[in-house]
Design a protein around this motif. Structure first.
Motif, short mmCIF file in Angstrom:
data_model
loop_
_atom_site.label_atom_id
_atom_site.label_comp_id
_atom_site.label_asym_id
_atom_site.label_seq_id
_atom_site.Cartn_x
_atom_site.Cartn_y
_atom_site.Cartn_z
N UNK A 2 -26.75 17.54 140.25
CA UNK A 2 -25.81 17.81 141.35
C UNK A 2 -24.84 18.90 140.91
N UNK A 3 -24.52 19.80 141.83
CA UNK A 3 -23.55 20.86 141.52
C UNK A 3 -22.14 20.25 141.52
N UNK A 4 -21.88 19.42 142.53
CA UNK A 4 -20.59 18.72 142.61
C UNK A 4 -20.86 17.27 142.96
N UNK A 5 -20.20 16.37 142.27
CA UNK A 5 -20.35 14.95 142.57
C UNK A 5 -18.96 14.30 142.50
N UNK A 6 -18.37 14.11 143.67
CA UNK A 6 -17.03 13.54 143.76
C UNK A 6 -17.19 12.10 144.25
N UNK A 7 -16.67 11.15 143.49
CA UNK A 7 -16.84 9.73 143.85
C UNK A 7 -15.50 9.04 144.01
N UNK A 23 -15.39 11.16 148.79
CA UNK A 23 -16.69 11.18 148.12
C UNK A 23 -17.51 12.30 148.74
N UNK A 24 -18.11 13.12 147.89
CA UNK A 24 -18.82 14.31 148.40
C UNK A 24 -19.78 14.80 147.33
N UNK A 25 -21.02 15.06 147.75
CA UNK A 25 -22.01 15.57 146.79
C UNK A 25 -22.59 16.90 147.28
N UNK A 26 -22.68 17.84 146.37
CA UNK A 26 -23.33 19.13 146.65
C UNK A 26 -24.55 19.25 145.76
N UNK A 27 -25.71 19.40 146.38
CA UNK A 27 -26.95 19.53 145.61
C UNK A 27 -27.21 20.99 145.31
N UNK A 28 -27.98 21.22 144.27
CA UNK A 28 -28.37 22.58 143.91
C UNK A 28 -29.11 23.23 145.08
N UNK A 29 -28.83 24.50 145.34
CA UNK A 29 -29.51 25.22 146.43
C UNK A 29 -28.80 25.10 147.78
N UNK A 30 -27.75 24.27 147.86
CA UNK A 30 -27.01 24.15 149.13
C UNK A 30 -25.81 25.09 149.13
N UNK A 31 -25.48 25.61 150.31
CA UNK A 31 -24.23 26.35 150.48
C UNK A 31 -23.40 25.59 151.51
N UNK A 60 -15.17 12.55 139.01
CA UNK A 60 -15.96 13.66 139.49
C UNK A 60 -16.69 14.37 138.37
N UNK A 61 -17.83 14.93 138.72
CA UNK A 61 -18.53 15.80 137.78
C UNK A 61 -18.89 17.09 138.51
N UNK A 62 -18.85 18.17 137.75
CA UNK A 62 -19.13 19.50 138.30
C UNK A 62 -20.14 20.17 137.40
N UNK A 63 -21.19 20.71 137.96
CA UNK A 63 -22.28 21.36 137.23
C UNK A 63 -22.81 20.44 136.13
N UNK A 64 -22.86 19.17 136.43
CA UNK A 64 -23.44 18.20 135.50
C UNK A 64 -22.50 17.70 134.41
N UNK A 65 -21.25 18.18 134.41
CA UNK A 65 -20.28 17.73 133.40
C UNK A 65 -19.30 16.74 134.01
N UNK A 66 -19.17 15.60 133.38
CA UNK A 66 -18.20 14.61 133.87
C UNK A 66 -16.83 14.93 133.31
N UNK A 67 -15.81 14.91 134.17
CA UNK A 67 -14.46 15.26 133.72
C UNK A 67 -14.01 14.28 132.65
N UNK A 68 -13.33 14.87 131.66
CA UNK A 68 -12.83 14.06 130.56
C UNK A 68 -13.76 14.09 129.37
N UNK A 69 -14.98 14.63 129.55
CA UNK A 69 -15.96 14.60 128.45
C UNK A 69 -16.33 15.99 127.94
N UNK A 70 -15.66 17.02 128.40
CA UNK A 70 -16.04 18.37 127.96
C UNK A 70 -14.87 19.33 128.14
N UNK A 71 -15.06 20.54 127.62
CA UNK A 71 -14.01 21.55 127.63
C UNK A 71 -13.95 22.24 129.01
N UNK A 72 -12.81 22.05 129.67
CA UNK A 72 -12.67 22.61 131.02
C UNK A 72 -12.74 24.12 131.04
#
Ligand SMILES: Nc1ncnc2c1ncn2[C@@H]1O[C@H](COP(=O)(O)OP(=O)(O)OP(=O)(O)O)[C@@H](O)[C@H]1O
Ligand SMILES: [Mg+2]
Length: 274
Positions: A2-7, A23-31, A60-72
């Motif tokens: 998922x490009x964006x996954x807001x829960x 809550x909102x999900x954006x799949x790859x290939x969608x605009x 939330x996770x963006x481009x497959x990264x969950x917030x809090x687990x990687x370098x913003x």
């Protein structure tokens, strides 16, 4: 992925809930287009997607990264964001070419050495956005529409996976707006085009390439889904709390206040005044 996954995201500031259980999900290939009135929470949601603010509740996770687990900062390199606040921060004396080149380094001003291939890419992006004539001109001499197009070229210089355009048509006349919308359409046709999020107040700016639309109202998701399922008279009248007529033309949807709105409003104003 998922490009964006807001829960179930909620954001509270100063005792007011700005985003409610989003809550909102954006799949790859969608605009996607994001539509909502002033203050509905669009920019707040984007600030969160860019990691500038954190949810009070939810995930939330963006481009497959969950917030809090990687370098913003790493994540932000993959996101291009064009907004009016960026427009004001740029230096007026820079040329369009330098502004586009600086997009590679995400700097305001050009300080780093660039390669021949960067130069080639900058020229081709200026061409893609119809800005060849501006290449060596100062930014402070550009019209509003020209500025927006140069800024979009700048954002593309870093080959983002996600490109966010926050109200890019603000202040544009009807022709400059159509030109910009055409350029946006061209971007989606490029190989390796980024996922686009296009924020607007105006339903008529939703180009056919935006097959998905998010309607946001008072910090809540009003509807999210296929654009064609959402842009009808009943749903939009409900969304804007006003009677509206909807017309489809050139594969876009145009809103007209329904004929009795003016009369009703006038009556209301008349009653209030007397
Ligand atoms: N840091 C903050 N502290 C308190 N309130 C905030 C903060 N940021 C935003 N808000 C409030 O949240 C609400 C939503 O703001 P936001 O900027 O997200 O709206 P928007 O949909 O982008 O509006 P516009 O179309 O005018 O750009 C507004 O009422 C705003 O005042
Ligand atoms: Mg905003």
């Amino acid at each position: 992925m998922k490009i964006i996954d807001v829960r179930n995201v909620t954001w509270i500031r100063d005792d007011s809930t700005i985003l409610h259980d989003v809550s909102w999900q954006v799949e790859s290939g969608e605009h996607w287009c994001i539509v909502g009135l002033n203050g509905s929470g669009k920019t707040t949601l984007l600030n969160m997607i860019n990691g500038y603010i954190w949810p009070t509740r939810g995930q939330l996770s963006v481009l497959g990264h969950t917030f809090g687990e990687f370098d913003l900062r790493e994540l932000r390199k993959s996101i291009g964001w064009v907004s009016s606040s960026l427009q004001q921060r740029l230096y007026g004396s820079e040329t369009a070419l330098n502004i586009v080149l600086s997009g590679k380094f995400a700097t305001i001003g050009l300080y780093d050495d660039f390669l021949q291939e960067d130069l080639t890419k900058a020229y081709s992006l200026l061409q893609l956005l119809g800005c060849e004539k501006l290449t060596n001109r100062r930014y402070d001499t550009f019209s509003q529409g020209e500025r927006q197009r140069v800024l979009i070229a700048r954002a593309l210089m870093a080959s983002p996976k996600l490109l966010i355009l926050d109200e890019p048509c603000t202040g544009l006349d009807v022709f400059a707006r159509e030109l910009l919308l055409n350029m946006v359409d061209n971007i989606t046709k490029q190989p390796d085009a980024p996922t686009l999020l296009f924020v607007t107040h105006h339903v008529e700016e939703i180009m056919p390439v935006f097959k998905k639309t998010l309607l946001i109202k008072e910090g809540k998701i009003f509807r999210a889904g296929d654009t064609l399922d959402l842009l009808n008279t009943e749903l939009l009248s409900d969304f804007f709390d006003a009677p509206l007529d909807v017309e489809r033309r050139n594969n876009r949807t145009w809103l007209l206040p329904s004929s009795n709105i003016t009369e009703e409003k006038l009556k209301e104003d008349y009653v209030n005044e007397h």
